[in-house]
Structures are given as C-alpha cells and as structure tokens.
Design an enzyme around this catalytic site. Structure first.
Site: not given
Length: 373
Positions: A129, A150, A192, A234, A244, A248, A252, A255, A259, A272
C-alpha cells in the site's frame, strides 16, 4: 559534458511530503551518501529498476554507491519502450520486490526515462500500500514525468488509465546520463520543456527559442538551466494542485490528441514527445477557433519545428480510431471534450466546451497537411 557543472536544487512544496530535485553532473555516484543523509533505512532492501537501455550504462554505478553506504540492493531490468508500461511488467516487478524481501521501509528506485519512472512508481505506490520511491531520470523527457507523483501503466485502450498519485522522496537528475541519448530522444524530450514555457512562462518559451541550438547540442550549463526551469514550472503547478483538481490540468497541453496518437499506434511509432508536439499544434489551432488568433498556431509550430519535432499526424492514422482513443482518455467527460487551449504564449485555459466536430476537423487537417512544408 563537464563533470564540474553546477548543482541546481529546487523543492516541490507539499508540506510534510515536500521533496528536493537535484540537477547536475555526477549525482549517481553520490546516491549512497544522499540516501544516508536523508535517512533512508539501511536495513531495508532497495529495488533498483532500470530499463534495458540504461542498465548496462548506469545501474552498476548506482548499485555500487548504495552498497558502499551499506544498503542491500536488488536489480530488475525492464525492456525499453512504452510497451513496458503494462500490468504484466507491473506484476513482474512486484514479484522481484517480494523475492528481494522488500518491506514497508524499503525504497524503489526508478533509473531511466518516463516509462520506468511511471512503472516503478506505480509498483512503489501499490506494494504494501505504498513504500518509498526515488526518481533518477536519464532522459530529457523525464524532467516532466519524474516530478509530481503521477505514476501509472497503460491499458491497450488508453494511456496512463491505471495509476495513482505517489510522490518521490527525492529526484536525482544526473546530467551525465543524457550524453547517451539518441538524437531523436533528445528532440522528443524538448517537447515537454517547451510545453512548460507555453503554459506558464513566456520568457522561458522565448529563452528555449533563442537557445535551441545549444540545447540540442546538450551544452551542460544551458541544458542544466533549461531542465531547472522546466522542473520549476512543474513544481509550482504541482505544489498548488497535487491531484489535478483544477490547475494541474494545464500540464496536459497537447496530451489529449497526443495520447490518442500513441494509443492508435500501439505505443510504437511515435515517441511521447513527438505525439505531444503534434497535440500542441492541434490545441493551438483550437485556440484560433476560440478567437485567440491564427498567429498562435503559427508561432507554436515554428518553435516546435526549430527543435526538429513533428507538427503533423503521420500518414496512415485513422481519424475514427484517433477520436475513439480520445474518448477513452481521462480528459473526456460526459460527452464533452476537455482541452487545454492556449490563449497566448505563456498562458492557457481549460475548456470543457470543445465541440467534437472541431477536434475532428483539426485531426483531418493535420493528416491532410502531412508532408507539406
């Protein structure tokens, strides 16, 4: 690349879970002492996860440094590439952690690019966990993914759909590791970095423009500053909105389309950063539809081209498949398309009212214009 380059440090401010980012040369050799300084328990085993491209280059240095400081280290190697961000690879690493005897005070280290960071981070978030996690990015692209917590793996229908928020204890960014990057990966990584300027800091975007040749040549001082500024943006955004809920999401930019392109190509054809570059052009064209002017798209394209990044969708991509992949993305809500749309260089807004037809039209345009100057 000079070994005596400046060490830059900044902090991701998350209260009790704040952590430092160190950027400079020679940091991997100091891993053991840095772990000891920050109180990582020596009696708990460490799992060092590296991708196949960097394992033979840098994992031995990290392992030797840790062992010299008294740590027990197990190594696991995953294949390079986006396809390693899978539940199968996740299970293999959990098995490696169990076999190495990792306990609740153990640490998982991610040594490599964003794929390894996301995968190893998700293992750290899930094992017992949640246990300690350290990011050691070895690509330019990972200056984005290594900061912010993330972590995720992909599903065949959607990227990063299975994941968690799990902040690292520290980010160690050794500039010496970037010497081994292929030119295509260097270019991809800068997508990025440029994005951070486009969403937040016009002066940084202009600085990237002015220093493109020196950045592509990996000049250490310029590279160090660029990575620092990208990480700074960032860290500011993450500090204000860790999970987010609102702000935040501006990270994206590009993205949603990007994506989808990655998913349609089965995470194989486009890197990417290349996919995000094309996506940022799409977002800039959306900006024109919202009345922010055609020149924004032209300026965005010019800057991305300067870094050798693609700005068109390659031939052979099916529009219906791209649109379908976007609807599996986390940024598709209640039938409306959510996009980060630039208002000007250095400022964006989150729009939840983007007509699907507008997006389809832009995807078609970017396909039709492929190969044209």
């Amino acid at each position: 690349m000079a070994g005596g380059a400046e060490i830059r440090e900044l902090t991701v401010d998350l209260g009790e879970r704040s952590y430092p980012i160190l950027i400079g040369a020679g940091l991997l050799k100091r891993t053991g002492s840095l772990f000891a300084e920050r109180g990582f328990p020596v009696k708990s085993p460490v799992l060092l996860v590296a991708d196949s491209a960097v394992d033979g280059l840098y994992a031995g240095t990290v392992e030797e440094s840790l062992k010299s400081a008294g740590y027990s280290v197990a190594r696991a190697v995953v294949p390079s590439g986006e396809k390693s961000k899978s539940l199968a690879a996740f299970e293999e690493l959990v098995t490696a952690a169990l076999e190495a005897g990792l306990d609740r005070r153990s640490t998982v280290i991610a040594l490599g690019g964003g794929v390894v960071g996301d995968l190893a981070g998700f293992v750290a978030a899930s094992y017992m966990r949640g246990i300690r996690f350290v990011q050691m990015p070895t690509t330019i692209l990972a200056h984005d993914s290594s900061v912010g917590g993330k972590v995720a793996v992909n599903h065949r229908l959607a990227k990063n759909i299975i994941g968690a928020f799990h902040q690292p204890e520290i980010v160690l960014y050794d500039l010496d590791t970037l010497k081994s990057l292929p030119p295509r990966d260097v270019r991809s990584g800068y997508a990025e970095m440029i994005k951070h300027g486009l969403i937040w800091d016009e002066s940084f975007a202009r600085w990237c423009d002015e220093n493109a040749e020196r950045l592509l040549a990996l000049e250490p001082d310029v590279l160090g500053r660029g990575l620092y500024e990208g990480c700074r943006v960032k860290s500011i955004v993450v500090s204000r909105d860790e999970k987010e809920n609102d702000l935040r999401a501006i990270l994206n930019l590009g993205h949603t389309i990007g994506h989808a392109l990655e998913a349609v190509s089965h995470y194989g054809e486009l890197l990417h950063g290349e996919a995000i570059s094309i996506g940022m052009v799409g977002s800039a064209r959306l900006a024109a539809k919202f009345g922010y002017g055609d020149e924004l798209a032209a300026e965005t394209e010019r800057l991305l081209r300067k870094f050798g990044l693609p700005v068109r969708i390659p031939a052979g991509y099916d529009t219906d498949a791209i649109m379908s992949a976007m609807q599996h993305d986390k940024k598709f809500k209640e039938g409306s398309m959510v996009f980060v749309v630039p208002k000007r260089i250095g400022e964006v807004e989150i729009r939840g009212d983007v007509p699907v037809q507008w997006v389809r039209d832009i995807v078609e345009q970017l396909k039709e214009e492929a190969g044209k100057p």
